[in-house]
Design a protein around this motif. Structure first.
Motif, mmCIF file in Angstrom:
data_model
loop_
_atom_site.group_PDB
_atom_site.id
_atom_site.type_symbol
_atom_site.label_atom_id
_atom_site.label_comp_id
_atom_site.label_asym_id
_atom_site.label_seq_id
_atom_site.Cartn_x
_atom_site.Cartn_y
_atom_site.Cartn_z
ATOM 1 N N GLU A 109 65.261 -13.092 92.687
ATOM 2 C CA GLU A 109 65.349 -12.511 93.995
ATOM 3 C C GLU A 109 64.004 -12.667 94.966
ATOM 4 O OE1 GLU A 109 68.594 -8.745 93.476
ATOM 5 O OE2 GLU A 109 66.441 -8.578 93.239
ATOM 6 N N ASN A 110 62.894 -12.345 94.029
ATOM 7 C CA ASN A 110 61.716 -12.455 94.658
ATOM 8 C C ASN A 110 61.426 -13.945 95.164
ATOM 9 O OD1 ASN A 110 61.137 -9.541 94.335
ATOM 10 N ND2 ASN A 110 60.390 -9.929 92.308
ATOM 11 N N TYR B 157 63.188 -1.324 99.154
ATOM 12 C CA TYR B 157 62.939 -1.153 97.439
ATOM 13 C C TYR B 157 62.591 0.026 96.843
ATOM 14 C CZ TYR B 157 64.464 -3.720 93.072
ATOM 15 O OH TYR B 157 65.289 -3.990 92.093
ATOM 16 N N ASN B 220 53.743 -2.380 87.134
ATOM 17 C CA ASN B 220 53.146 -3.602 86.207
ATOM 18 C C ASN B 220 54.356 -4.728 86.051
ATOM 19 O OD1 ASN B 220 50.536 -3.240 86.025
ATOM 20 N ND2 ASN B 220 50.664 -2.180 84.052
ATOM 21 N N ALA B 221 55.516 -4.097 85.516
ATOM 22 C CA ALA B 221 56.785 -4.830 85.267
ATOM 23 C C ALA B 221 57.348 -5.579 86.596
ATOM 24 C CB ALA B 221 57.940 -3.904 84.635
ATOM 25 N N MET B 222 57.248 -5.018 87.793
ATOM 26 C CA MET B 222 57.526 -5.525 88.991
ATOM 27 C C MET B 222 56.748 -6.773 89.546
ATOM 28 S SD MET B 222 58.971 -2.112 90.898
ATOM 29 C CE MET B 222 59.689 -2.936 92.297
ATOM 30 N N GLU B 223 55.313 -6.449 89.460
ATOM 31 C CA GLU B 223 54.348 -7.525 89.742
ATOM 32 C C GLU B 223 54.358 -8.753 88.793
ATOM 33 O OE1 GLU B 223 50.380 -6.120 89.799
ATOM 34 O OE2 GLU B 223 50.828 -5.209 91.920
ATOM 35 N N LEU B 224 54.608 -8.483 87.437
ATOM 36 C CA LEU B 224 54.927 -9.468 86.451
ATOM 37 C C LEU B 224 55.969 -10.477 86.895
ATOM 38 C CD1 LEU B 224 53.980 -8.191 83.198
ATOM 39 C CD2 LEU B 224 52.637 -9.712 84.248
ATOM 40 N N ARG B 225 57.240 -9.868 87.663
ATOM 41 C CA ARG B 225 58.114 -10.619 87.779
ATOM 42 C C ARG B 225 58.096 -11.247 89.339
ATOM 43 N NH1 ARG B 225 63.356 -8.623 85.402
ATOM 44 N NH2 ARG B 225 62.786 -6.475 85.166
ATOM 45 N N GLY B 226 56.925 -11.123 89.959
ATOM 46 C CA GLY B 226 56.706 -11.464 91.036
ATOM 47 C C GLY B 226 57.097 -10.758 92.430
ATOM 48 N N PHE B 227 57.264 -9.468 92.200
ATOM 49 C CA PHE B 227 57.589 -8.658 93.303
ATOM 50 C C PHE B 227 56.663 -8.771 94.458
ATOM 51 C CE2 PHE B 227 58.475 -4.608 95.557
ATOM 52 C CZ PHE B 227 59.700 -4.840 95.915
ATOM 53 N N GLY B 228 56.715 -8.652 95.533
ATOM 54 C CA GLY B 228 55.620 -8.647 96.644
ATOM 55 C C GLY B 228 54.923 -10.155 97.064
ATOM 56 N N LYS B 229 55.567 -11.251 96.350
ATOM 57 C CA LYS B 229 54.908 -12.661 96.305
ATOM 58 C C LYS B 229 55.183 -12.992 97.688
ATOM 59 C CE LYS B 229 56.801 -15.351 93.901
ATOM 60 N NZ LYS B 229 57.157 -16.240 92.739
ATOM 61 N N ASN B 230 56.388 -12.950 98.158
ATOM 62 C CA ASN B 230 56.608 -13.768 99.346
ATOM 63 C C ASN B 230 57.177 -12.518 100.419
ATOM 64 O OD1 ASN B 230 57.128 -16.415 98.260
ATOM 65 N ND2 ASN B 230 58.729 -15.854 97.414
ATOM 66 N N LYS B 232 59.774 -12.533 102.113
ATOM 67 C CA LYS B 232 61.222 -12.217 102.071
ATOM 68 C C LYS B 232 61.589 -12.270 100.534
ATOM 69 C CE LYS B 232 62.612 -14.051 106.445
ATOM 70 N NZ LYS B 232 63.470 -15.150 107.206
ATOM 71 N N ARG B 233 62.829 -11.833 100.305
ATOM 72 C CA ARG B 233 63.483 -12.081 99.155
ATOM 73 C C ARG B 233 64.768 -11.804 99.411
ATOM 74 N NH1 ARG B 233 65.229 -7.633 95.619
ATOM 75 N NH2 ARG B 233 64.043 -8.283 93.915
#
Lengths: 570, 275
Positions: A109-110, B157, B220-230, B232-233
């Motif tokens: 999703e991200n 979110y 941490n769990a969210m950052e490790l899975r790319g949350f906030g990278k783009n 949009k999502r």
């Protein structure tokens, strides 16, 4: 390939380096186990690889760490997360999505992957970790083992090259732990991904082969070798890691362990006739202790309890199904069984947190039914699993004094009793310290002290050693043994086999809301039927006995326990 | 334990609408109820919302807590308004039809009673629809819909995570409270208020510390899975609009227009028949 070269790391908030001069190479497709006591830096090492250090945890880095040929300092945590996937220890807190499917999809999703493709990929990965039938379930509706599989799927969906597992066994019962190790192994074999596992339960991880074991101590790498070499050395004991039980037994018997015996598993280890003779001789000369008769402290009679879920009024869970057993005065009793078997519900019912439907708790001849929570607590103390859930005062002295002060005990008596308790608990030197300065194990002691000070005759502890390494585990258990020797009856709720085997004299096995066995610990852990029904795991001592041609497996385990207790008490 | 923000999973046409539709409809509906004091509109809205409730298969007992809570609030609101400005209706409607004398220069007036009727109707116009929204929209779909109407996804979110953790925190509060009671901390009404406030801290401090720790892990769990990278999502739960979605939004939009139209037609937000 992951390569540490003269790598050191210091957290900004700390004075000393947590990692010191690490040199370590992990090749593509390898499966490596990193072990070491708590605080040795193994979690920090892991966080360096996945990028949480230095992106989330500030600090100073020296030397070089490359992942896939790229210096991690030059990558962002997001770029790293495409190469390295991390399954955190607490799979409960890691569960971000509202349902299994959403949690697995989270990383994609991200990445702005269109919804249709998300659904397809989620299905694919869910199948790989065998969770596809639970896609629409909420995190509260699935078990700990299933949550872990969801976490795994959630990182594997990114097609990572490296999988990191931070203490994958910490929150699982023995049977589920075994399945987890099998899954980790089959993913390694099927996908060829590099796997790095951090765990201190060595014997459980070695249920499936690993290529290499890296032993860490005090921020450094102590040993980097094969499982066979490691088990043949004395490095484990020296660094506070528990050896597999069969290795310990062989050593007690005077058998010398060498790498050529393939000691990494009870199935592979080869014993000469001479070795077997030594084991038999040791077995025969070890004496067992006679249990003395004890009087009954608590009678549990026909307890029945059903959870009535008010939401929709539909889901009803028969949590305790006519439970009956006795607790003897002065004993150390273990209640075991898989998660959800009714162990915790039982202790809550006993403490008066839940109202039972029928049955009786008779404490020293008195029916406890009319007693309030507070009155029950004067007789039976309850220590929660997580000490952070209990501690509410800044200073240790005040925390321990809390229960007495609310009972309006005069202040001079409070002082005397708290000081006495702190001395027993080995906390007296810390009495004016803030609680926050203590380690997890010490906090646990504080919570036990704050119950002990109320002078209950019996204490129930929920998973007293969960998440503890061998050193702290031993520390907590020796402490409990000492309290026990002062006449306090102790009931442990646990799914740790070792704990029951080594410390408890008797065990009560819960399965599907019923008591299915009430016997000595060695009797329970050699009973195959009970083991499988309660999701326990048979001890490797059982297999060792068979391997040595000893048919009295129960006797062998009993002898081992007696011997071990004597070693510990010397 | 009752969960206030309780998504109730049923199969119904209301559940089938996308989160974004429901959110837009909720906004349009609330505006429609807010802008006017036209009693005809305010009487129409509750009727329609009760029909919608029937469609949603949500039962009264599912939402009893929320219902009682808002009803108590409504009664309090009315009582306070009446006590503090019993002549408010007269000011609004510009006429004064006395029924009897109350106190001082205050009279019980028809206008005041009419005003209260409108106030109650307002509650009945908005409350069912808010409850309906809460109980038929999954938190994650809610986040997706917030994002769809332009709210930043990180904020959207955060809102959905907060909703998701309410039951966990409730459970934890319950557990800590029991353990502290076992240590002798009295939480019941037997204690005086100062002592009870002190006792509450014995539960809140560990609760807050635990929650902070949890936030740390989840971050941490969210950052490790790319949350906030783009910037949009995409959303697993996002769905395409169907005919029903479009119709629902048009319907709610029409309600708002009707409401505004009535104000213009009446020449004022307030309307009262001549007795």
């Amino acid at each position: 390939m992951i390569k540490f070269e003269h790598f050191s790391f210091k957290y900004t908030a700390q004075a000393d380096y947590t990692l010191r001069d690490i040199n370590l190479t992990i090749n593509d497709g390898e499966k490596v186990l990193i072990i070491g006591p708590s605080g040795c830096g193994k979690s920090t090492l892991l966080n360096c690889i996945n990028g949480l250090v230095p992106f989330s945890y500030d600090g100073t880095i020296e030397g070089s760490l490359t992942v896939d040929g790229k210096e991690t300092k030059d990558l962002s945590i997001f770029e790293l997360s495409k190469i390295v996937g991390t399954v955190l220890q607490d799979s409960d807190a890691q569960f971000v999505g509202l349902t299994v499917a959403e949690d697995i999809a989270f990383a994609l999703e991200n990445d702005c992957i269109p919804t249709e493709e998300l659904k397809r990929r989620v299905k694919e990965i869910a199948k790989l970790v065998n969770i596809e039938s639970h896609l629409e379930h909420a995190p509260t509706d699935i078990s700990g083992g299933q949550k872990q599989r969801v976490s795994l799927a959630g990182v594997m969906i990114d097609d990572v090259k490296v999988l990191l597992f931070d203490e994958p066994l910490a929150n699982l019962d023995p049977e589920t732990g075994k399945t987890a190790i099998e899954l980790i192994d089959s993913i390694h074999k099927d996908t060829g991904v590099t796997e790095i596992i951090i765990e201190h339960r060595l014997e459980d991880v070695l249920w499936r082969d690993v290529d290499r074991i890296v032993l860490m101590g005090d921020g450094k790498i102590v040993l980097d070798t094969t499982p066979d070499e490691l088990l043949s050395s004395d490095a484990l004991i020296k660094h506070g890691i528990r050896e597999p039980l069969y290795i310990t037994a062989l050593k007690y018997a005077g058998v010398e362990i060498t790498p050529s015996m393939l000691p990494h598993s009870i199935d592979t280890i080869t014993l000469t006739d001479e070795d077997i003779a030594k084991v038999k001789e040791w077995y025969l000369k070890t004496e067992t202790e006679k249990e003395e008769e004890k009087e009954v402290l608590l009678q549990v009679r026909d307890i029945d309890f059903t959870y009535k879920n008010d939401r929709n009024g539909a889901s009803v869970h028969h949590a305790l199904d006519h439970i009956s057993f006795d607790v003897m005065k002065g004993e150390l009793l273990a209640i075991v069984g898989r998660n959800g078997a009714g162990k915790s519900t039982f202790s809550k019912a006993l403490c008066g947190f839940e109202r039972i439907d029928s049955g009786k708790f008779i404490f020293k001849g008195e029916d406890m039914a009319p007693l309030s929570i507070k009155e029950r607590a004067d007789r039976i103390g309850y220590v929660m699993q997580n000490p952070n859930q209990m501690i509410s005062k800044v200073q240790i002295f005040d925390e321990v004094a809390l229960g007495l002060r609310t009972r309006n005990v005069p202040e001079d008596e409070v002082e005397r009793r708290v000081n006495d308790t702190l001395k027993i608990c080995g906390l007296w030197e810390f009495r004016n310290w803030p609680v926050s300065a203590l380690s997890y194990g010490q906090k646990k002691r504080v919570t036990i002290a704050s119950i002990l000070v109320l002078e209950p005759e019996m204490i129930i502890l929920d998973e007293p050693t969960a998440g503890q390494d061998y050193y702290h585990y031993t520390e907590i258990m020796n402490f409990l043994e000492e309290i026990n020797s002062r006449g306090v009856t102790i009931v442990l709720i646990t799914h740790d086999m070792h704990l029951m085997l080594e410390y408890a004299t008797r065990g009560i096995v819960f399965a599907d809301s019923k008591v299915i066995k009430d016997s000595t610990s060695y009797d329970i852990l050699t009973d195959r039927d009970v083991i499988s029904r309660a999701s326990l795991k048979e001890t490797s001592l059982y297999n060792l006995a068979l391997k040595c041609g000893l048919n009295d497996t129960k006797g062998f385990v009993e002898h081992f326990i007696s011997f071990e207790r004597r070693v510990r008490n010397d | 334990m009752t969960n206030i923000f309780n998504y109730i999973d049923r199969k119904s046409p209301i559940h089938n609408l996308t989160g974004a539709t429901k959110f837009v409809c909720l906004l349009l509906w609330s505006f429609a109820a807010m802008v006017t004091f036209d009693t005809k509109i305010l009487a129409l809205l509750p009727v329609v919302s009760f029909i919608l409730f029937g469609l949603s298969k949500i039962k009264l007992k599912d939402i009893s807590f929320l219902l009682v809570f808002t009803l108590v609030f409504m009664v309090m609101n009315n009582v306070l308004v009446f006590l503090f400005s019993p002549m408010h209706g007269t000011e609004l409607y510009g006429s004064c039809t006395e029924i009897c004398k109350l106190w001082g220069n205050n009279y019980l007036t028809v206008e005041q009673l009419w005003y209260h009727l409108n106030l109650v109707l307002k509650y009945f116009s908005t409350m069912p629809i808010v409850i309906l929204f809460i109980s038929t929209t999954e938190p994650s779909e809610f986040a997706a819909s917030l994002n769809k109407i332009g709210v930043k996804y990180t904020i959207a979110y955060a809102v959905s995570l907060a909703l998701r953790y309410i039951p966990d925190v409730q459970r934890e509060y319950h557990e800590i409270s029991l353990a502290q009671q076992a240590r002798g901390i009295e939480m019941s009404s037997k204690e005086n208020i100062v002592k009870r406030l002190k006792s509450a801290s014995a539960i809140l401090i560990p609760l807050v510390l635990q929650s902070l720790e949890r936030i740390d892990v989840i971050t941490n769990a969210m950052e490790l899975r790319g949350f906030g990278k783009n910037r949009k999502r995409t959303w697993y739960r996002s769905r395409k609009f169907t005919k029903a979605d479009i119709i629902s939004m048009i319907f709610c939009g029409a309600l708002l227009l009707l409401s505004i139209g009535m104000n213009i037609y009446n020449g004022s937000r307030f309307w009262m028949p001549h007795f």
